[in-house]
Design an enzyme around this catalytic site. Structure first.
Site, PDB file in Angstrom:
ATOM      1  N   ARG A  29       6.677   6.047   9.124  1.00 54.74           N
ATOM      2  CA  ARG A  29       5.716   5.637  10.144  1.00 54.74           C
ATOM      3  C   ARG A  29       6.435   4.995  11.331  1.00 54.74           C
ATOM      4  O   ARG A  29       6.042   5.188  12.487  1.00 54.74           O
ATOM      5  CB  ARG A  29       4.717   4.639   9.536  1.00 54.74           C
ATOM      6  CG  ARG A  29       3.812   5.203   8.459  1.00 54.74           C
ATOM      7  CD  ARG A  29       2.677   5.994   9.060  1.00 54.74           C
ATOM      8  NE  ARG A  29       1.762   5.155   9.785  1.00 54.74           N
ATOM      9  CZ  ARG A  29       0.696   4.541   9.230  1.00 54.74           C
ATOM     10  NH1 ARG A  29       0.458   4.695   7.946  1.00 54.74           N
ATOM     11  NH2 ARG A  29      -0.104   3.812   9.965  1.00 54.74           N
ATOM     12  N   GLU A  34       0.810  -1.211   0.000  1.00 57.14           N
ATOM     13  CA  GLU A  34       0.000   0.000   0.000  1.00 57.14           C
ATOM     14  C   GLU A  34       0.848   1.267   0.000  1.00 57.14           C
ATOM     15  O   GLU A  34       0.438   2.286  -0.542  1.00 57.14           O
ATOM     16  CB  GLU A  34      -0.944  -0.002   1.204  1.00 57.14           C
ATOM     17  CG  GLU A  34      -2.024   1.036   1.130  1.00 57.14           C
ATOM     18  CD  GLU A  34      -3.060   0.865   2.219  1.00 57.14           C
ATOM     19  OE1 GLU A  34      -4.212   1.271   2.003  1.00 57.14           O
ATOM     20  OE2 GLU A  34      -2.728   0.327   3.289  1.00 57.14           O
TER      21      GLU A  34
END
Length: 505
Positions: free
Chosen positions: A265, A256
């Site tokens: 992240r 993704e």
């Protein structure tokens, strides 16, 4: 064909045509005859070869017909001999194609002994597999010369067909129980030697580890949730715990987002700096110091990231085998299952393709003997239900749930009531910042719920009691007269104070 000349000794040149030597397809005609003859002589011979041979394994067409007749008799629990096979071929209107009853009798006369029928059957199966590969490579070679075809599509087709051939021919012999008992005892001893009694890969989430004993080898674990519930945040928090806290090598296949986005992240998670600040690079001086200090945890961490888009299950198998062989990977995470494909194979529906993907993931987990964790989306059924209990995910909410639910050893849901504006439970307890990991299916253990703390600013899941300790530490830091918090000492879990706004991770 190649033309040349040859001196005849009389001063004359004579044209000579040299033919290219052709090659016969792999076959074992004599062994086919011997196996068929043995099947009609030995009462229990079919049970020995039934899992090894199929009618198409025989090279000669008439041998395929004879074996098919034998299969029909065996499935109907009828005796198999020269007379019954002849009669069955008559019923199938195939006796004349085989060559009359005389040919059947000849087969039985050519058998010296039935002792080696299994060995002979395996040679016939190998010859068949070789013919399959020859046919497959010839088709691919012809298409490779066709410049109108896309090479990438052709490679996907080749991978799919090769995978299909390999799956049709994968056989595993039964194992006597003694070595299996030894393996089970070894696992029990390993768990007993650990203080927490965990036999699998630790996640770092105490309640989850206690309920599952860690992610178990050869298990396929599905972690599902609606968008914005924090699927990626959960597995990244878990991957960080595995790799940094317990030094367990882990591979993350991100379909993704790019590897840079994924690492960003992780930086947000580990350094506890809001994601929007990391994106803009708008950090305060103390946050730069905090970043420099905390990011050291990620350096040299055994985390391996692959961001191949639209990854096929065949590519995954190849890469996973290499990662386990070269880096000793203990766990594989896939984000997420519905973005994978099984290119090169034909399917009647997307459900059938997802079924092939999930079945292949389970097979890969068994082959590599490691847990494979695949994220999955839920359908919109959750959104239409009302109330606190209505918003809790159910197995029926899984997209293409039949195949995924059947293949998975464990299905976990991530549920955050706060996302649905549910801030209190029935007893009036606050649900703000709380997340539930719902173990809805557990093939080898108990089901139940595990509560975690979710820090939305940092896309981070953590133990509830761990969050209490961190908040107390942060409160003490805020009471210090110096408005600029110092760099925490080694081992401290520093938590910068961010806004409480909801971030859709």
């Amino acid at each position: 064909m190649a033309e040349g000349t040859k001196n005849t000794g009389r001063g004359k040149q004579k044209a000579v045509v040299v033919a290219d030597m052709g090659r016969l397809q792999p076959q074992a005609r004599e062994l086919e005859e011997a196996v068929l003859g043995a099947l009609m002589l030995e009462k229990d011979a079919y049970s020995i070869v039934s899992e090894i041979l199929k009618p198409e394994c025989f090279y000669e067409k008439r041998h395929q017909m004879i074996y098919s007749a034998i299969v029909d008799l065996a499935l109907n629990q009828q005796p198999v001999d020269m007379l019954t096979v002849t009669e069955q071929l008559k019923k199938r209107a195939e006796l004349e194609q085989v060559g009359t009853a005389f040919y059947i009798s000849q087969l039985t006369s050519k058998v010296a002994s039935t002792a080696h029928i299994e060995y002979h059957a395996r040679i016939i199966a190998q010859k068949y597999l070789a013919r399959e590969l020859i046919s497959f490579t010839a088709q691919i070679q012809d298409k490779a010369f066709d410049e109108t075809l896309d090479v990438e599509d052709l490679m996907q087709e080749a991978e799919g067909k090769l995978f299909e051939i390999s799956q049709r021919n994968v056989k595993k012999d039964v194992t006597q129980i003694n070595p299996v008992i030894k393996d089970a005892m070894d696992m029990l001893q390993k768990a007993a030697n650990q203080k927490e009694g965990l036999s699998g890969v630790r996640t770092g989430f105490d309640g989850l580890d206690k309920m599952t004993s860690g992610w178990q080898n050869s298990d396929l674990i599905i972690i599902a949730a609606r968008p914005a519930m924090g699927k990626t945040a959960f597995v990244l928090s878990m991957a960080k715990n595995m790799a940094v806290n317990y030094n367990s090598p882990v591979a993350v296949f991100s379909l993704e987002m790019s590897n840079v986005q994924l690492v960003n992240r992780l930086i947000v998670n580990v350094c506890e700096i809001p994601g929007d600040k990391i994106k803009r690079g708008n950090l305060e001086p103390y946050e730069w110091e905090q970043l420099d200090f905390k990011i050291r945890e990620l350096y040299d961490a055994p985390i391996y990231v692959d961001d191949t888009p639209s990854l096929s299950v065949f590519e995954l198998r190849t890469k996973a085998r290499r990662l386990v062989r070269e880096h000793g990977i203990k766990c594989i995470i896939i984000d997420y299952l519905q973005l994978m494909n099984a290119s090169g194979m034909s399917f009647g529906s997307r459900e059938q393709e997802v079924s092939t993907i999930s079945r292949s993931l389970k097979g890969l987990a068994k082959e590599l003997n490691i847990p494979i964790i695949a994220l999955s989306q839920l359908n919109r059924g959750v959104e239409s239900r009302q109330g606190i209990e209505g918003k809790r995910p159910q197995l029926a909410d899984l997209r293409e749930s039949g195949a995924i639910e059947q293949d998975a050893d464990m299905v976990c849901f991530i549920h955050r009531p706060e996302y649905y504006k549910i801030t209190e439970d029935e007893r009036g307890n606050s649900l703000i910042g709380l997340a539930e990991i719902i173990i809805a299916k557990h093939r080898n253990g108990a089901t139940g719920d595990v509560r975690l703390r979710f820090k939305s600013d940092f896309a981070k899941f953590m133990n509830v009691d761990e969050d209490i300790v961190v908040r107390e530490f942060s409160s003490n830091m805020n009471n210090v007269a110096d408005p600029m918090p110092p760099i925490p000492p080694a081992g401290a879990d520093f938590l910068s104070q961010g806004s409480s706004s909801e971030v859709p991770f």
